[in-house]
Design an enzyme around this catalytic site. Structure first.
Site, PDB file in Angstrom:
ATOM      1  N   TYR A 147       0.856  -1.184   0.000  1.00 44.71           N
ATOM      2  CA  TYR A 147       0.000   0.000   0.000  1.00 44.71           C
ATOM      3  C   TYR A 147       0.894   1.237   0.000  1.00 44.71           C
ATOM      4  O   TYR A 147       1.661   1.453   0.937  1.00 44.71           O
ATOM      5  CB  TYR A 147      -0.917   0.007   1.223  1.00 44.71           C
ATOM      6  CG  TYR A 147      -1.981  -1.058   1.174  1.00 44.71           C
ATOM      7  CD1 TYR A 147      -3.212  -0.809   0.577  1.00 44.71           C
ATOM      8  CD2 TYR A 147      -1.751  -2.322   1.709  1.00 44.71           C
ATOM      9  CE1 TYR A 147      -4.194  -1.794   0.518  1.00 44.71           C
ATOM     10  CE2 TYR A 147      -2.718  -3.320   1.648  1.00 44.71           C
ATOM     11  CZ  TYR A 147      -3.932  -3.038   1.053  1.00 44.71           C
ATOM     12  OH  TYR A 147      -4.900  -4.023   0.986  1.00 44.71           O
ATOM     13  N   LYS A 176      -0.235  -8.235  -3.482  1.00 45.50           N
ATOM     14  CA  LYS A 176      -1.577  -7.667  -3.422  1.00 45.50           C
ATOM     15  C   LYS A 176      -1.420  -6.157  -3.542  1.00 45.50           C
ATOM     16  O   LYS A 176      -0.655  -5.540  -2.795  1.00 45.50           O
ATOM     17  CB  LYS A 176      -2.262  -8.001  -2.100  1.00 45.50           C
ATOM     18  CG  LYS A 176      -3.601  -7.291  -1.909  1.00 45.50           C
ATOM     19  CD  LYS A 176      -4.163  -7.534  -0.522  1.00 45.50           C
ATOM     20  CE  LYS A 176      -5.435  -6.727  -0.289  1.00 45.50           C
ATOM     21  NZ  LYS A 176      -5.993  -6.925   1.071  1.00 45.50           N
TER      22      LYS A 176
END
Length: 268
Positions: A147, A176
């Site tokens: 992130y 991810k």
């Protein structure tokens, strides 16, 4: 990739599609008991759906769900790090669980989350490098959740490409990342990395089923190997309906077990 990793990934990815619907339920450590994951009893009501290929969770929840038989025929990914939102440095995730614990719990893979805020790069990369080294000794695949909280597009596109490349350089097996609402940016982000790592897209902000499914479809066309979606599934009144649609979209076929049930009903 060695044999142990292949065997373990086979418990996560669909046999024919080589894709997966992964559902993270590690949010409780960070933000507390969200709707849908208030307790292991509540999680057990929906987590057994055949549309869930694998689960990401912390050790305490994994062991309790396993005791209830709620993880049967699911891929199990043990999350290794985290930090409570009650902290003044929630982006600085601490390594909380050992690789050996993953083996003791029978996990098929391990995961960690690295949030980049412009001040913690050194700690994040050091942790990822150590996790990969430790997991490699036992043939455990590593899923790295990236992130990036610095900059805006198009700067963020350049940054996410570099962050993913660095994670690949350090040996991660899967990634991810956040799901861009602009398909062309996601295609560009995945263009170079999809051959070196399995890439799964996150669900992003809470949204309706139709916009979510459209984003997932765009991500699959861009080269993603599936989804890693939590809140956009478990906060829904009926997670089962969305899981069924997600699984069909990701795999192009009924969710695991649904085909056998349908055939059995025909034979009767």
């Amino acid at each position: 990739m060695n044999t142990a990793k292949k065997v373990r990934l086979g418990k996560i990815l669909g046999a024919s599609s080589q894709r997966a619907v992964i559902v993270p339920i590690d949010h409780g450590l960070t933000v507390g008991p969200l709707t849908g994951i208030e307790s292991t009893a509540r999680i057990a009501r929906w987590i057994g759906h055949p549309g869930v290929d694998a689960v990401v969770a912390h050790k305490g929840i994994l062991s309790r769900l396993a005791d209830q038989g709620a993880l049967d025929r699911k891929g199990v990914i043990l999350h290794l790090n985290g930090m409570s939102s009650l902290s003044d440095s929630v982006d600085d995730k601490e390594w909380l669980t050992s690789i050996e614990t993953a083996l003791l719990l029978g996990a098929d893979a391990v995961s960690l989350q690295v949030n980049f805020n412009g001040r913690n790069d050194r700690a994040n990369w050091k942790m990822l490098g150590q996790v990969v080294d430790g997991a490699a000794r036992y043939g455990l695949p590593v899923l790295t959740m990236i992130y990036d909280k610095v900059g805006e597009e198009p700067q963020r596109l350049h940054r996410i490409k570099q962050l993913m490349r660095t994670a690949v350089e350090l040996g991660t097996d899967a990634l991810k990342i956040g799901m861009s609402e602009r398909p062309e940016l996601l295609r560009e982000a995945l263009e170079d990395v999809q051959g070196d790592a399995l890439v799964f897209v996150a669900g992003g902000e809470l949204t309706g089923d139709e916009p979510l499914l459209e984003h997932v479809s765009n991500a699959l066309r861009a080269g993603a190997r599936g989804v890693c979606i939590g809140r956009n599934i478990f906060v829904k009144k009926s997670p089962a309906l969305l899981l069924e649609r997600l699984s069909k979209l990701v795999h192009g076929e009924p969710a695991r077990g649904e085909r056998e049930v349908a055939l059995a009903s025909i034979r009767r």
